[in-house]
Design a protein around this motif. Structure first.
Motif, PDB file in Angstrom:
ATOM      1  N   ALA A 255     -62.673  73.328 -14.769  1.00  0.00           N
ATOM      2  CA  ALA A 255     -62.748  74.711 -15.238  1.00  0.00           C
ATOM      3  C   ALA A 255     -61.339  75.152 -15.623  1.00  0.00           C
ATOM      4  O   ALA A 255     -60.470  75.275 -14.757  1.00  0.00           O
ATOM      5  CB  ALA A 255     -63.317  75.611 -14.152  1.00  0.00           C
ATOM      6  N   THR A 285     -65.877  78.361  -8.262  1.00  0.00           N
ATOM      7  CA  THR A 285     -64.424  78.450  -8.333  1.00  0.00           C
ATOM      8  C   THR A 285     -63.907  79.530  -7.384  1.00  0.00           C
ATOM      9  O   THR A 285     -64.686  80.336  -6.863  1.00  0.00           O
ATOM     10  CB  THR A 285     -63.950  78.794  -9.759  1.00  0.00           C
ATOM     11  OG1 THR A 285     -64.393  80.129 -10.088  1.00  0.00           O
ATOM     12  CG2 THR A 285     -64.497  77.804 -10.772  1.00  0.00           C
ATOM     13  N   LEU A 355     -63.951  74.372 -20.852  1.00  0.00           N
ATOM     14  CA  LEU A 355     -64.244  73.378 -19.824  1.00  0.00           C
ATOM     15  C   LEU A 355     -63.847  71.996 -20.316  1.00  0.00           C
ATOM     16  O   LEU A 355     -63.729  71.750 -21.518  1.00  0.00           O
ATOM     17  CB  LEU A 355     -65.742  73.356 -19.499  1.00  0.00           C
ATOM     18  CG  LEU A 355     -66.398  74.568 -18.863  1.00  0.00           C
ATOM     19  CD1 LEU A 355     -67.903  74.324 -18.752  1.00  0.00           C
ATOM     20  CD2 LEU A 355     -65.808  74.858 -17.492  1.00  0.00           C
TER      21      LEU A 355
END
Length: 475
Positions: A255, A285, A355
């Motif tokens: 990410a 995350t 990404l």
């Protein structure tokens, strides 16, 4: 709000067209002593549940109405119950089903691989009638075995559809205290979406409960909508032999950064992948407060019969709490995924996320390579580690298990949700070089990184725990 809007002018003549429209629908698991596959429809004036009936033709299916509740009689029982409190006559053994499916899949892969070799041999040796006749007979027998394993795998995957979800969602009928329906969902996002859809409709639609709906009328509606629901049915249930195989193995996600915020916000990402028709949250995350958040976090997600990655972006605010800012689904396919990182830009409504993704096939993830270090920990035979440490169980195993028991027993998705790759790497280096440092570090990292370390240690063993000698007896 609208999950699937279908224009009723394709169903009813202009003069008879009602104002009813479909807001949300999906297949779902209902529990009433046993788990049953159902299809739930939310119209703008009624919630109804139907029995899902597949036919021999992959693109055809039928629905039988089981029950319905008018919109303003729907009562979402927010308190809910845990899965342990749900009364099931024969609770499924999810671990056993997955193990059986993996074994059958390996056997099928072996048979299909040997089939190609036999085909080449048959072509080169078809010089006499006896040899040709023998080859044909063997080919028929081989084909029969392949079909047998395919049917067995299909049966196991059908059981996994019912066994996989574990989040309860209860619906009742207003004014009837002893009547409620219990469903099982797999994703907190799905549960939230169903609840919000009902609440929004009730708050914005005039009317009261007890409207004059009939089962015959509603059966006609879901029958008419049947041909429009292919893309919303859960693609797993409608697969055919022409579709690309579902993915197994490891999906690596990095990410990177989020763009498009107009002001600083406290945001985080969640990643879900589908498995046997259901979506499961696999990674999350850390929260960052920034107008241009940059995570640079990496995760390894195990794929089990997957074809879609769902990306969710949430913002936490003091007034509204956690709210969804954007979502997107990415099709997972070997046509573009490979074993090196591929950059992908994902549109999350008005936001843009960068990404990096790569896919490692199961053949590579299961390959066990002994460590080259003479006194290494990971990749070393477990008996050698125990002798060196003078323990019956390696320290890394007991320490990880003890940490999970201390603060991870109540964690949702424990041993399923992926930890951060960077934290797992730090823990691995610490346990190999400085156990005292590892003892402190393991208390500080996310609990999913701890379980990830334990899974990594077991995965990198040069010989499986069952041992090569005993493995055939178990499987």
């Amino acid at each position: 709000l609208t999950h699937s809007m279908i224009h009723t002018d394709n169903i009813f003549p202009m003069g008879e067209r009602p104002q009813r429209h479909l807001v949300r629908n999906s297949f779902i698991v209902e529990v009433d002593g046993n788990r049953k596959l159902r299809h739930l429809f939310l119209f703008n004036d009624v919630l109804l549940c139907a029995k899902y009936k597949a036919t021999n033709r992959p693109d055809k299916f039928t629905f039988d109405l089981k029950w319905f509740i008018s919109l303003h009689d729907i009562l979402i029982l927010e308190g809910g119950i845990s899965l342990d409190q749900v009364k099931e006559t024969n609770p499924p053994n999810l671990v056993s089903l997955k193990s059986q499916a993996a074994t059958v899949r390996d056997q099928l892969r072996h048979l299909e691989g040997s089939s190609e070799g036999k085909g080449q041999t048959t072509n080169s040796s078809a010089t006499s009638s006896n040899t040709s006749s023998s080859s044909v007979g063997g080919g028929i027998l081989h084909t029969s075995r392949v079909e047998k394993y395919r049917k067995r795998l299909s049966d196991l995957e059908a059981q996994l559809i019912l066994a996989s979800p574990n989040l309860t969602w209860k619906v009742g009928r207003r004014g009837v205290s002893n009547l409620h329906y219990t469903f099982l969902l797999s994703s907190p996002y799905e549960k939230q979406q169903w609840t919000e859809a009902v609440n929004v409709l009730q708050n914005n639609s005039p009317g009261v409960g007890g409207s004059s709906l009939t089962a015959q009328e509603l059966q006609g509606w879901i029958t008419a909508y049947r041909s429009f629901l292919k893309t919303n049915m859960g693609n797993f249930l409608l697969r055919s032999g022409r579709d690309e195989p579902l993915l197994l193995g490891d999906l690596h996600i990095v990410a990177d950064a989020l763009q498009g915020l107009h002001a600083s916000a406290n945001v985080f990402l969640c990643f879900e992948v589908d498995s046997y028709g259901h979506f499961f949250r696999k990674a999350k995350t850390r929260q960052l407060e920034s107008q241009e958040p940059k995570w640079n976090q990496d995760f390894i997600i195990e794929l089990e019969g997957s074809q879609t990655l769902r990306v969710l972006c949430y913002e936490e605010t003091p007034t509204e709490g956690v709210r969804l800012r954007g979502k997107e689904e990415v099709d997972l396919s070997t046509s573009w995924l490979c074993d090196s990182l591929q950059e992908r830009t994902v549109a999350l409504q008005d936001l843009t996320l960068t990404l990096q993704l790569k896919y490692i096939a199961p053949e590579a993830t299961l390959r066990r390579v002994p460590t080259a270090k003479p006194h290494g920990l990971f990749g070393t035979p477990i008996a050698a580690v125990c002798r060196r440490e003078k323990r019956s169980v390696p320290f890394v195993v007991t320490r990880c298990v003890r940490e999970v028991e201390r603060r991870g027993v109540g964690e949702l998705g424990i041993y399923r949700v992926s930890g951060m790759s960077s934290d797992i790497t730090k823990l691995k280096k610490s346990f190999e070089s400085n156990p005292y440092e590892a003892e402190q570090l393991i208390k500080e990292v996310d609990i999913h990184s701890v379980t990830g370390l334990l899974k990594l240690f077991l995965r990198e063993l040069p010989e499986a725990l069952f041992t090569n000698e005993l493995y055939p007896r178990f499987f």
